[in-house]
Design an enzyme around this catalytic site. Structure first.
Site: not given
Length: 766
Positions: A71, A118, A122-123, A144, A268
């Protein structure tokens, strides 16, 4: 929360277990370490020992394991991604101000403005815990964009699920949609577009891709680097907890098995209200002119932020880890380094600006702590209560991970797949058969109304949304005085990519490029999210390599650069890989958003024109998928010159036409039905040639436009000048979907058509 420059961790050295320090590592070379459990291969672990000249400490091992994960390091994809650097960075309307390698790409859009955008994945976390996985996917991409110096202004969410009637789809879909909407809505960011696609290969491996757009002035651009000896390193935002340890970085580097999401690393946990404070606090810090370097915390947490900032700067960094504000005082140093707790940022400032920094953080109720300083020795040192637990060259952590040239080869089954063409399948011929086929397709999961999903998103918050769902692209006003705006669309067709991954990637770009153009904008640049199966499978790796090559070649021909993006691999359950899904986001600029072109019909009695050429191209189509459950043959022909000509025509005709809708999934049938169903204005058309091909073929470089009858000749002349074929189909008006063709006709009441279209998701998810 309050700002503070002192340690927030309540532990003392007397409370701590024996540390694995750099000193101990040098004197204890044979200690067994859990490198395999952390996702490292044996040769990678041996390489770390070679770099350090000793075994790593447990904290160093934690850092390398997350930063060298698939990742974070792109170790299986780097060799193919580097070709995107061959694409010229200039565009027709400006230039890239920041590109691949930064947190997000930044494009000049004129008038002193720049736009950063962008898309990322988050699969895997979203499969394990749908709500938080999707929510934190949105939060991560927003940070980001923020880290580039921009105010985030909009988000989008391309989604992929298993079959609509599958139990696991009913588990993940509502949570994912709620997570996207809940986080974005709380941030006050409009969700202006995306996709929801269903296919059996995504069962057990949904795709949650999230895009964010931000706006900044040229002079406000910020980069992720730590420079200036003696400058302070500050963490601010949420406290660090145990959530997300081994989260995105580890989850995204493994494939699931049939046992489902149990016993996976923790996902998370997001707090959008904290993120909103963090956004406003960061923007005020930028405005104060005191930020010398900035980095968000995403996958790999502090390991990523410290190593990337230090690696990109002209020196090193010395961090005191015990100063990190914690939610859980029992966390060990390696856990703090790996934690992927959300809503955190890291800034580099001059010592004389510390008071101002802390005052601004206190104003926004954002906790902050000075955790280190920039050094001149090009080393990253991390201490824990006076003991050094990390001493590395940050570049070896952030940028010099393993690079694999994975074996790949055209699959043995590819020729047979391509030979099994959909054009040979039984097709409807009579008016009644065509009538029933239209109703079946508009009600199919991929073509049906998606408002059950999109109604959970706020599309108009902030007041600058110009176009959003169900328009072909989302559009945002950038400047209220000049009406400068930008449009964004995301697209991918996994079936096309399975049939031919080179062409499939180009078709994804073609469709998103075309969708931006139908709104009246000029396409400028792309970001991509490349979702594929296991890189250890040569078949999958061939698909990936071909898709990258196809995307590069298409960008060169269309003159659009790749500003950045994301790769998501290991998307498979057992031996079943997902359809190769290269999602392409295209960003375009429009000088005056009042000239935008809607996708829905605007008035009765207007002329309907088809722009572009229709060919008998049915392989990979929605018709073949829905009616026959078939996948085989070759996808529609890629014609980039025709796409470019169509886009130029649509931009020039933006004040002439009253609506424009691209022709893609579902063919002309869907391109006529959607604007009719949304507007409530019927259509009456006469189809040329083979009615079935005219309705359901998915040939590219086509759009349906409506125009006042008195202006139609002007558009025809303009199209001729651009070399775009034009076919007059009929008129808008009435209360039905009326189709005539050689040998017959059929008519569907618009209410019946719309009810079929709107009922699918509503009934399935009620």
């Amino acid at each position: 929360m309050t700002a503070s420059s002192s340690s927030a961790a309540p532990t003392t050295s007397a409370d701590l277990p024996a540390l694995d320090t750099v000193h101990h590592a040098a004197g204890d070379p044979d200690r067994e370490q859990p490198w395999a459990e952390l996702g490292l291969k044996e040769d990678e672990y041996l390489r770390i020992k070679e770099i350090l000249g000793r075994r790593p400490t447990s904290s160093e091992l934690a850092m390398y394991s997350v930063m060298w994960s698939e990742h974070c390091s792109y170790k299986s994809s780097k060799v193919h991604l580097k070709q995107f650097g061959q694409i010229p960075q200039a565009t027709k309307a400006g230039k890239m101000l920041a590109g691949i390698g930064e947190n997000a790409g930044v494009i000049d859009v004129g008038q002193g403005y720049a736009v950063t955008f962008k898309i990322e994945s988050h699969n895997h976390p979203s499969y394990v815990e749908p709500y938080q996985g999707a929510a934190t996917g949105v939060g991560g991409i927003v940070r980001d964009i923020l880290a580039m110096g921009a105010r985030p202004v909009a988000v989008m969410d391309p989604l992929r699920f298993g079959p609509l009637d599958a139990d696991d789809t009913h588990r993940v879909l509502p949570g994912i949609v709620a997570g996207v909407g809940g986080y974005g809505n709380c941030l006050g960011l409009p969700n202006i577009g995306g996709e929801a696609v269903f296919d059996e290969t995504y069962l057990g491996n949904p795709l949650v891709n999230a895009l964010c757009v931000g706006v900044l002035r040229h002079e406000d651009l910020h980069l992720a680097k730590a420079s200036g000896e003696g400058n302070l390193v500050i963490m601010y935002g949420a406290r660090t907890g145990g959530d997300g340890i081994g989260g995105a970085s580890i989850l995204a580097s493994v494939e699931f098995d049939e046992d489902g999401p149990a016993k996976r690393p923790s996902v998370q946990v997001g707090d959008p209200f904290m993120e909103k404070l963090l956004i406003e606090c960061t923007l005020e810090l930028f405005a104060a002119g005191i930020v010398r370097g900035i980095q968000d915390f995403g996958a790999a947490g502090i390991s990523c932020a410290t190593s990337e900032l230090a690696a990109a700067g002209d020196g090193g960094m010395h961090v005191h880890l015990e100063r990190v504000p914690l939610r859980d005082s029992t966390l060990a140093p390696e856990e703090i380094l790996m934690s992927e707790s959300q809503e955190r940022m890291m800034a580099v400032i001059a010592p004389e600006d510390e008071a101002t920094f802390m005052e601004i953080c206190a104003k926004w109720d954002v906790e902050a702590a000075v955790i280190g300083v920039v050094t001149e020795d090009k080393r990253l040192r991390v201490d824990w209560h006076g003991e050094t637990v990390v001493d590395v060259d940050p570049r070896t952590v952030a940028h010099e991970g393993p690079v694999y040239e994975r074996p790949f080869a055209r699959p043995a089954w590819q020729d047979a797949l391509q030979a099994d063409v959909a054009e040979k399948l039984p097709r409807p011929v009579t008016a009644d058969e065509l009538h029933e086929t239209v109703l079946a397709l508009v009600a199919s999961p991929n073509l049906c109304d998606k408002s059950w999903i999109t109604d959970q998103y706020d599309r108009y918050v902030r007041g600058n949304t110009v176009l959003s769902q169900p328009a072909d692209s989302g559009m945002i006003r950038v400047d209220e005085s000049t009406n400068l705006g930008v449009a964004v669309a995301t697209d991918a067709n996994g079936r096309f990519a399975k049939l031919d991954p080179y062409a499939g990637a180009q078709l994804a770009l073609s469709e998103s490029y075309r969708n931006v153009a139908t709104g009246g904008a000029i396409p400028l640049a792309i970001s991509d999210c490349l979702n594929f199966g296991s890189p250890e499978d040569p078949d999958v790796m061939w698909q990936f390599a071909e898709a990258c090559r196809g995307l590069k070649d298409a960008c060169l021909e269309l003159g659009v650069p790749v500003t950045g993006g994301n790769v998501s691999l290991y998307n498979q359950t057992g031996d079943l890989a997902i359809l190769p899904t290269p999602v392409v986001a295209t960003l375009g600029v429009i000088e005056d958003v009042t000239q935008r072109v809607p996708s829905t019909f605007q008035a009765e009695g207007e002329t309907i024109l088809l722009l572009g050429e229709t060919r008998e191209e049915l392989s990979g189509s929605e018709w073949a998928h829905v009616v026959h459950g078939h996948l085989g043959g070759l996808p529609p022909k890629v014609d980039l010159a025709a796409e470019k000509a169509l886009a130029e025509l649509l931009h020039e005709a933006r004040t002439l036409v009253s609506s424009a809708h691209d022709v893609s999934d579902g063919g002309l049938m869907q391109a006529l039905a959607e604007p009719a169903m949304v507007s409530g204005i019927g259509v009456s058309v006469t189809l040329p040639g083979d009615a079935f091909v005219a309705l359901f073929a998915e040939s590219t470089a086509r759009a349906v436009v409506t125009i006042a009858a008195s202006e139609a000749s002007r558009l025809v002349a303009l199209a001729e000048r651009h070399g775009v074929p034009v076919t007059e189909l009929g008129t808008t008006g009435g209360s039905s979907y009326a189709v005539a063709f050689e040998g017959g006709s059929f008519e569907i009441p618009l209410d019946q058509l719309a009810d079929a279209w709107r009922s699918t998701l509503r009934n399935a998810l009620a």
